[in-house]
Design a protein around this motif. Sequence first.
Motif, PDB file in Angstrom:
ATOM      1  N   GLN A 139       0.758  -1.177   0.078  1.00  0.00           N
ATOM      2  CA  GLN A 139       0.040  -0.001  -0.028  1.00  0.00           C
ATOM      3  C   GLN A 139       0.799   1.238   0.086  1.00  0.00           C
ATOM      4  N   SER A 140       1.955   1.249   0.763  1.00  0.00           N
ATOM      5  CA  SER A 140       2.844   2.233   0.450  1.00  0.00           C
ATOM      6  C   SER A 140       3.496   2.786  -0.580  1.00  0.00           C
ATOM      7  N   SER A 141       3.768   1.337  -1.355  1.00  0.00           N
ATOM      8  CA  SER A 141       4.187   1.703  -2.870  1.00  0.00           C
ATOM      9  C   SER A 141       3.273   2.131  -3.779  1.00  0.00           C
ATOM     10  N   ARG A 142       2.062   1.748  -3.561  1.00  0.00           N
ATOM     11  CA  ARG A 142       0.988   2.329  -4.357  1.00  0.00           C
ATOM     12  C   ARG A 142       0.545   3.727  -4.038  1.00  0.00           C
ATOM     13  N   ALA A 143       0.682   4.179  -2.777  1.00  0.00           N
ATOM     14  CA  ALA A 143       0.488   5.716  -2.414  1.00  0.00           C
ATOM     15  C   ALA A 143       1.737   6.329  -3.209  1.00  0.00           C
ATOM     16  N   PHE A 144       3.046   5.831  -2.916  1.00  0.00           N
ATOM     17  CA  PHE A 144       4.316   6.517  -3.639  1.00  0.00           C
ATOM     18  C   PHE A 144       3.876   6.728  -5.007  1.00  0.00           C
ATOM     19  N   ALA A 145       3.138   5.549  -5.748  1.00  0.00           N
ATOM     20  CA  ALA A 145       3.023   5.725  -7.211  1.00  0.00           C
ATOM     21  C   ALA A 145       1.853   7.058  -7.449  1.00  0.00           C
ATOM     22  N   ARG A 146       1.285   6.772  -6.729  1.00  0.00           N
ATOM     23  CA  ARG A 146      -0.149   7.730  -6.800  1.00  0.00           C
ATOM     24  C   ARG A 146       0.473   9.233  -6.765  1.00  0.00           C
ATOM     25  N   ASN A 147       1.568   9.439  -5.797  1.00  0.00           N
ATOM     26  CA  ASN A 147       2.190  10.763  -5.542  1.00  0.00           C
ATOM     27  C   ASN A 147       3.032  11.181  -6.657  1.00  0.00           C
ATOM     28  N   LEU A 148       3.397  10.297  -7.536  1.00  0.00           N
ATOM     29  CA  LEU A 148       4.290  10.539  -8.689  1.00  0.00           C
ATOM     30  C   LEU A 148       3.477  10.705 -10.028  1.00  0.00           C
ATOM     31  N   ALA A 149       2.119  10.517  -9.947  1.00  0.00           N
ATOM     32  CA  ALA A 149       1.359  10.473 -11.150  1.00  0.00           C
ATOM     33  C   ALA A 149       1.243  11.720 -11.898  1.00  0.00           C
ATOM     34  N   ASP A 150       1.538  12.863 -11.129  1.00  0.00           N
ATOM     35  CA  ASP A 150       1.552  14.367 -11.661  1.00  0.00           C
ATOM     36  C   ASP A 150       3.021  14.371 -12.567  1.00  0.00           C
ATOM     37  N   LEU A 151       3.810  13.419 -12.820  1.00  0.00           N
ATOM     38  CA  LEU A 151       4.796  13.642 -13.544  1.00  0.00           C
ATOM     39  C   LEU A 151       4.534  13.319 -15.120  1.00  0.00           C
ATOM     40  N   ALA A 152       3.293  12.781 -15.098  1.00  0.00           N
ATOM     41  CA  ALA A 152       2.551  12.344 -16.325  1.00  0.00           C
ATOM     42  C   ALA A 152       3.506  11.344 -17.079  1.00  0.00           C
ATOM     43  N   LEU A 153       3.898  10.340 -16.245  1.00  0.00           N
ATOM     44  CA  LEU A 153       4.701   9.009 -17.226  1.00  0.00           C
ATOM     45  C   LEU A 153       3.779   8.069 -16.549  1.00  0.00           C
ATOM     46  N   PRO A 154       3.852   6.948 -17.699  1.00  0.00           N
ATOM     47  CA  PRO A 154       2.904   5.885 -17.362  1.00  0.00           C
ATOM     48  C   PRO A 154       4.037   5.146 -15.965  1.00  0.00           C
ATOM     49  N   ILE A 155       3.283   4.533 -15.222  1.00  0.00           N
ATOM     50  CA  ILE A 155       3.976   4.091 -14.074  1.00  0.00           C
ATOM     51  C   ILE A 155       3.361   2.502 -13.913  1.00  0.00           C
ATOM     52  N   PHE A 156       4.494   1.424 -13.729  1.00  0.00           N
ATOM     53  CA  PHE A 156       4.222   0.067 -13.772  1.00  0.00           C
ATOM     54  C   PHE A 156       4.655  -0.447 -12.395  1.00  0.00           C
ATOM     55  N   LEU A 157       3.525  -1.025 -11.711  1.00  0.00           N
ATOM     56  CA  LEU A 157       4.051  -1.884 -10.295  1.00  0.00           C
ATOM     57  C   LEU A 157       4.486  -3.222 -10.429  1.00  0.00           C
ATOM     58  N   GLN A 158       5.834  -3.404 -10.346  1.00  0.00           N
ATOM     59  CA  GLN A 158       6.182  -4.945 -10.669  1.00  0.00           C
ATOM     60  C   GLN A 158       6.546  -5.542  -9.295  1.00  0.00           C
ATOM     61  N   ASP A 159       6.192  -6.846  -9.483  1.00  0.00           N
ATOM     62  CA  ASP A 159       6.162  -7.742  -8.313  1.00  0.00           C
ATOM     63  C   ASP A 159       7.731  -7.600  -7.849  1.00  0.00           C
ATOM     64  N   GLU A 160       8.125  -7.404  -6.795  1.00  0.00           N
ATOM     65  CA  GLU A 160       9.690  -7.419  -6.124  1.00  0.00           C
ATOM     66  C   GLU A 160       9.730  -8.321  -5.148  1.00  0.00           C
ATOM     67  N   ARG A 161       8.981  -9.479  -4.983  1.00  0.00           N
ATOM     68  CA  ARG A 161       9.115 -10.441  -3.750  1.00  0.00           C
ATOM     69  C   ARG A 161      10.549 -10.918  -3.621  1.00  0.00           C
ATOM     70  N   TRP A 162      11.201 -11.077  -4.583  1.00  0.00           N
ATOM     71  CA  TRP A 162      12.572 -11.959  -4.139  1.00  0.00           C
ATOM     72  C   TRP A 162      13.796 -10.990  -4.838  1.00  0.00           C
ATOM     73  N   SER A 163      13.606  -9.526  -4.886  1.00  0.00           N
ATOM     74  CA  SER A 163      14.632  -8.798  -5.605  1.00  0.00           C
ATOM     75  C   SER A 163      15.641  -8.695  -4.458  1.00  0.00           C
ATOM     76  N   THR A 164      15.413  -8.281  -3.094  1.00  0.00           N
ATOM     77  CA  THR A 164      16.251  -7.844  -1.986  1.00  0.00           C
ATOM     78  C   THR A 164      17.076  -9.118  -1.810  1.00  0.00           C
ATOM     79  N   GLN A 165      16.439 -10.319  -1.641  1.00  0.00           N
ATOM     80  CA  GLN A 165      17.203 -11.472  -1.415  1.00  0.00           C
ATOM     81  C   GLN A 165      18.232 -11.737  -2.350  1.00  0.00           C
ATOM     82  N   ALA A 166      17.684 -11.814  -3.563  1.00  0.00           N
ATOM     83  CA  ALA A 166      18.545 -12.168  -4.892  1.00  0.00           C
ATOM     84  C   ALA A 166      19.732 -11.446  -4.969  1.00  0.00           C
ATOM     85  N   VAL A 167      19.590 -10.040  -4.537  1.00  0.00           N
ATOM     86  CA  VAL A 167      20.634  -9.091  -4.847  1.00  0.00           C
ATOM     87  C   VAL A 167      21.811  -9.415  -3.544  1.00  0.00           C
TER      88      VAL A 167
END
Length: 154
Positions: free
Chosen positions: A89-117
Amino acid sequence: MITTDRLDFRAALPAGGRLIGLDVGTKTIGTALCDAGWSFASPAVLIRRTKFQKDKLALAALIAAQQVKGIVIGLPLNLTDGSESPRSQSSRAFARNLADLALPIFLQDERWSTQAVTRTLIEQDASRAKRAELVDKMAAAYILQSAIDALVAI
């Protein structure tokens, strides 16, 4: 436009263009950029979080300087069942707050990103301090690479 549907995001960018990937944390925002042809993602800068408006200005400056056409934001889903969490929900709110940059925003599943890195950095024998400095930028690159791999497969 904010979406989790890769087809919608792809349709919003018919000519492609550079994308920025974001790993949004409570203390930092890891960023990554990809080439205009969506071949590879590379870690960019780490933004230390302060107030949202300052964070947004830093992102907007990076977006303008790099001629970014779309934004990919990591969506932290629950590892076990893929359901949404308070962090989602925090990431979704962050995306909504960037919406006025007028760029398309894609929310990508990141479940394993930090562990993999983190695992990769440990395998490379990176110190704890070095891992702390790199993990968010590299997680952003992992998130962005996952997104562009899915987008070019369409």
